[in-house]
Design an enzyme around this catalytic site. Structure first.
Site, PDB file in Angstrom:
ATOM      1  N   HIS A  11      -8.967  14.196  14.434  1.00  0.00           N
ATOM      2  CA  HIS A  11      -9.028  15.651  14.666  1.00  0.00           C
ATOM      3  C   HIS A  11      -7.774  16.312  14.097  1.00  0.00           C
ATOM      4  O   HIS A  11      -6.732  16.391  14.768  1.00  0.00           O
ATOM      5  CB  HIS A  11      -9.154  15.913  16.177  1.00  0.00           C
ATOM      6  CG  HIS A  11      -9.431  17.339  16.528  1.00  0.00           C
ATOM      7  ND1 HIS A  11     -10.571  17.746  17.184  1.00  0.00           N
ATOM      8  CD2 HIS A  11      -8.711  18.471  16.329  1.00  0.00           C
ATOM      9  CE1 HIS A  11     -10.546  19.049  17.374  1.00  0.00           C
ATOM     10  NE2 HIS A  11      -9.409  19.512  16.861  1.00  0.00           N
ATOM     11  N   HIS A 191     -15.951  21.510  18.666  1.00  0.00           N
ATOM     12  CA  HIS A 191     -14.901  21.897  19.615  1.00  0.00           C
ATOM     13  C   HIS A 191     -15.577  22.434  20.882  1.00  0.00           C
ATOM     14  O   HIS A 191     -16.408  23.342  20.807  1.00  0.00           O
ATOM     15  CB  HIS A 191     -14.032  23.013  19.043  1.00  0.00           C
ATOM     16  CG  HIS A 191     -12.961  22.569  18.094  1.00  0.00           C
ATOM     17  ND1 HIS A 191     -13.218  21.935  16.921  1.00  0.00           N
ATOM     18  CD2 HIS A 191     -11.601  22.686  18.172  1.00  0.00           C
ATOM     19  CE1 HIS A 191     -12.070  21.684  16.298  1.00  0.00           C
ATOM     20  NE2 HIS A 191     -11.075  22.130  17.037  1.00  0.00           N
ATOM     21  N   GLU A 194     -12.099  23.204  25.596  1.00  0.00           N
ATOM     22  CA  GLU A 194     -10.681  23.543  25.423  1.00  0.00           C
ATOM     23  C   GLU A 194     -10.456  24.899  26.113  1.00  0.00           C
ATOM     24  O   GLU A 194      -9.715  24.984  27.075  1.00  0.00           O
ATOM     25  CB  GLU A 194     -10.335  23.608  23.919  1.00  0.00           C
ATOM     26  CG  GLU A 194      -8.855  23.899  23.632  1.00  0.00           C
ATOM     27  CD  GLU A 194      -8.593  24.210  22.148  1.00  0.00           C
ATOM     28  OE1 GLU A 194      -9.528  24.627  21.440  1.00  0.00           O
ATOM     29  OE2 GLU A 194      -7.428  24.064  21.717  1.00  0.00           O
ATOM     30  N   ASP A 272      -4.307  17.791  16.014  1.00  0.00           N
ATOM     31  CA  ASP A 272      -4.885  19.140  15.891  1.00  0.00           C
ATOM     32  C   ASP A 272      -4.216  19.928  14.750  1.00  0.00           C
ATOM     33  O   ASP A 272      -4.766  20.003  13.657  1.00  0.00           O
ATOM     34  CB  ASP A 272      -4.761  19.886  17.226  1.00  0.00           C
ATOM     35  CG  ASP A 272      -5.894  20.880  17.482  1.00  0.00           C
ATOM     36  OD1 ASP A 272      -6.849  20.924  16.691  1.00  0.00           O
ATOM     37  OD2 ASP A 272      -5.823  21.599  18.500  1.00  0.00           O
ATOM     38  N   ASP A 273      -3.072  20.511  15.029  1.00  0.00           N
ATOM     39  CA  ASP A 273      -2.326  21.328  14.050  1.00  0.00           C
ATOM     40  C   ASP A 273      -0.842  20.995  14.208  1.00  0.00           C
ATOM     41  O   ASP A 273      -0.075  21.786  14.778  1.00  0.00           O
ATOM     42  CB  ASP A 273      -2.549  22.825  14.331  1.00  0.00           C
ATOM     43  CG  ASP A 273      -4.028  23.168  14.478  1.00  0.00           C
ATOM     44  OD1 ASP A 273      -4.715  23.282  13.456  1.00  0.00           O
ATOM     45  OD2 ASP A 273      -4.499  23.284  15.643  1.00  0.00           O
TER      46      ASP A 273
END
Ligand code: ADE
Ligand code: ZN
Length: 326
Positions: A11, A191, A194, A272-273
């Site tokens: 991811h 997704h 979250e 993720d980022d």
């Protein structure tokens, strides 16, 4: 102990993995002023998730050509390799790579793949792509994205997913796009769980039938749902550092990943980022070790579980398994 362990990441948003210095450099080359998205020390600055999405899109606005994406892939995979990642799946959005136009998407994808091949040779990281529609761009644009995905589905584009603001629109609004991708042979992730709780996860499972969920961690708020995920073998792409940085959980000790794992849910670990959340895969592992005393055996189980859930073909998995066991 953790940095040297071979890791599998499932991811990772390609643009969200762009080092801020890289984006600043591109902005300078293109005489584009996006200085407002950086803090005093040069990192990305955002207040909350809505603001994060705006900063993300501003940073992405300077990625305007296939060559920009070629350079981006090399910069991102260098970071991954330094963390011990041997296999990675990244989210790619034709919305950002060519504005939803199929020809432009093909050009971007060719450049991304060329960079991935180079990185595989030079850095020992294997990359595959998952085409992702952006939820807050709406179902119409998602259709164009799905058509791009279907046209380029194969041994490198292996999956289709949805990211963006989870509180906008309903999963069923994207059914056409997911059916289109599924018919093209793409594997499905979404997704969910979250920014919405268990109901959002249930709606996503019912409407889109993903085999993996991006995050999915808020299933912990409904233990019957946790049991269902465990029984059905739905895999969670858990990004603990992202969840902590965005304020879902106070710290790693308060994060439900260990509890989900104990209850038999197939959890995996991703970033993720990463530069947005001041993390990388080695830091995630270290923080999990510190919070839950996870040891080498647990991390090896997670890596194996991640590879089992990867969307690549059997030959690629056989090659990566040797790296995990070596
Ligand atoms: N796009 C990039 N990062 C994301 C996240 N954490 N949730 C939803 N969409 C995203
Ligand atoms: Zn994500």
């Amino acid at each position: 102990m953790v940095r040297g362990l071979p890791k599998v990441e499932l991811h990772l948003h390609l643009e969200g993995a762009a080092p801020p210095a890289f984006i600043r450099g591109l902005a300078a080359e293109k005489h584009t002023d996006i200085s407002g998205i950086f803090d005093a020390s040069g990192g990305y600055r955002f207040r909350d998730f809505a603001d994060f999405l705006k900063v993300y899109e501003a940073a992405t606005s300077v990625l305007t050509s296939p060559m920009d994406y070629h350079r981006l892939v090399l910069a991102v995979l260098e970071e991954s390799a330094a963390s011990g990642v041997v296999y990675s799946e990244c989210f790619l959005s034709p919305d950002f790579c060519g504005g939803g136009d199929l020809g432009a998407w093909r050009d971007h994808l060719a450049a991304i793949r060329a960079a991935a091949d180079q990185a595989e040779r030079d850095m020992g990281v294997t990359l595959r792509g998952i085409v992702t529609c952006i939820r807050h761009f709406g179902p119409e644009r998602a259709r164009r994205t799905a058509l791009c995905a279907a046209e380029t589905a194969g041994d490198w584009i292996t999956g289709f997913g949805i990211a963006g603001a989870e509180t906008v629109a309903e999963p069923k609004d994207f059914l056409w796009s997911f059916d289109c991708a599924r018919e093209a042979g793409l594997r499905i992730t979404a997704h969910a769980g979250e920014w919405r709780g268990p109901d959002g996860i249930r709606d996503t499972l019912a409407a889109l039938a993903p085999e993996r969920l991006g995050h999915g961690v808020r299933a912990i708020e409904d233990l019957a749902l946790v049991d269902e995920l465990a029984e059905r073998g739905v895999v969670l792409e858990v990004c603990p550092g992202s969840n902590v940085a965005l304020g879902l959980y106070r710290d790693f000790r308060a994060h439900p990943i260990a509890e989900l794992d104990r209850r038999g849910v197939k959890v995996t670990v991703s970033t993720d980022d990463p530069p947005f959340f001041h993390t990388d895969m080695a830091r995630e592992y270290q923080a999990l070790h510190d919070a839950f005393d996870w040891d080498e055996g647990q991390f090896r189980k997670i890596a194996r579980q991640s590879l089992d859930a990867a969307f690549c073909d059997a030959d690629t998995k056989a090659k990566i398994v040797k790296l995990l066991e070596g």
